[in-house]
Scaffold this active site. Structure first.
Site, PDB file in Angstrom:
ATOM      1  N   ASP A   7     -34.437   7.866  -1.858  1.00 22.84           N
ATOM      2  CA  ASP A   7     -33.193   8.098  -1.163  1.00 22.84           C
ATOM      3  C   ASP A   7     -32.462   6.735  -0.960  1.00 22.84           C
ATOM      4  O   ASP A   7     -32.917   5.699  -0.331  1.00 22.84           O
ATOM      5  CB  ASP A   7     -33.544   8.264   0.300  1.00 22.84           C
ATOM      6  CG  ASP A   7     -32.532   8.408   1.217  1.00 22.84           C
ATOM      7  OD1 ASP A   7     -31.190   8.746   0.666  1.00 22.84           O
ATOM      8  OD2 ASP A   7     -32.581   8.417   2.518  1.00 22.84           O
ATOM      9  N   ASP A 108     -27.284  12.750   0.281  1.00 24.97           N
ATOM     10  CA  ASP A 108     -28.650  12.412   1.580  1.00 24.97           C
ATOM     11  C   ASP A 108     -27.951  13.455   2.890  1.00 24.97           C
ATOM     12  O   ASP A 108     -29.026  14.079   3.333  1.00 24.97           O
ATOM     13  CB  ASP A 108     -28.358  11.220   2.105  1.00 24.97           C
ATOM     14  CG  ASP A 108     -26.821  10.709   2.519  1.00 24.97           C
ATOM     15  OD1 ASP A 108     -26.011  10.947   1.914  1.00 24.97           O
ATOM     16  OD2 ASP A 108     -26.824   9.846   3.650  1.00 24.97           O
TER      17      ASP A 108
END
Length: 256
Positions: A7, A108
């Site tokens: 991420d 995200d």
């Protein structure tokens, strides 16, 4: 199966190894835009060590195009035989995005909302405490309906230190009380309790706009700064520190 979930955010990059649904290892490093594919390779291989040979799949999302470019090159060179899924337009998530321009929504935020809808059901609100504090809303039908973005705690603290002539950067920590007795704790009070009040207010307004009862909405805290705020906000139902990594796992499963 061992999945490497990555991420990439504006300030930090989070890496996690998942064995099925369980996060077995995790790391947080700086998202330096000037870092090359070679440097990322050294860093990643150093973190994974002997476990790099166990990686069966890679799932990645990024909000920093320059860093994503280097990661693409590094993955192709170091893990070219491993199936990889990068969350971007065209990748199946199974999450309907009801926005004016769905392509504008950060990867995200989509991944967080997918994890919330799948693991907790809708309606749900995800509050992610990172570089920015983001609010993402999933309705009862499991659709992403929108959200809000506000400056993160670290950004606010840095801005005060730069623009306030008699202010300085302080440790981001909970002060002894809301009514502070010195400048350091006054800054900490304004940041911690001020953001807590903001979160409660925005979440309350979002629930009212969803037109559902408050006890029907799952409110999820995530992000590396969530531990500082989660006990200060009365609105949270769940603290899920690995929500984004779990969302990446779900995207990989739907595209592999």
């Amino acid at each position: 199966m061992t999945l490497l979930a990555v991420d990439i955010r504006n300030t930090h990059t989070f890496l996690g190894l998942l064995d099925g649904e369980e996060v077995t290892d995790h790391w947080r490093v700086s998202s330096l835009e000037g870092r090359t594919a070679d440097e990322w390779s050294v860093l990643m291989l150093g973190l994974l060590a002997e476990r790099v040979d166990d990686v069966d799949g890679i799932a990645l999302c990024s909000t920093v195009p320059a860093v994503l470019h280097e990661w693409r090159e590094m993955i192709a060179r170091e893990l070219g035989d491993v199936p990889a899924v990068i969350v971007e337009p065209g990748v199946r998530t199974g999450l309907p995005v009801l926005m004016d321009n769905p392509r504008e929504v950060g990867a995200d935020r989509i991944v967080n909302s997918l994890a919330a809808a799948t693991l907790h059901g809708g309606p749900a609100i995800v509050v992610d405490f990172g570089t920015a504090t983001t609010f993402d809303v999933v309705n009862a039908q499991g659709q992403y309906v929108g959200g809000a973005i506000s400056p993160g705690l670290e950004i606010s603290l840095e801005a005060l230190g730069r623009r306030g002539a008699q202010l300085r950067k302080v440790e981001l920590a909970r002060p002894r009380s809301v009514i502070a007795k010195n400048t350091v704790e006054a800054l900490q009070s304004g940041l911690v309790f001020g953001v807590a009040a903001q979160v409660e207010g925005l979440v309350g307004r979002m629930i009212a706009e969803l037109d559902v009862a408050a006890d029907e909405v799952t409110v999820i805290a995530t992000g590396h700064l969530a531990p500082l705020l989660v006990d200060e906000c009365r609105c949270f139902t769940v603290h899920s520190p690995w929500l984004t990594l779990q969302g990446l796992r779900l995207v990989f499963e739907r595209n592999s």
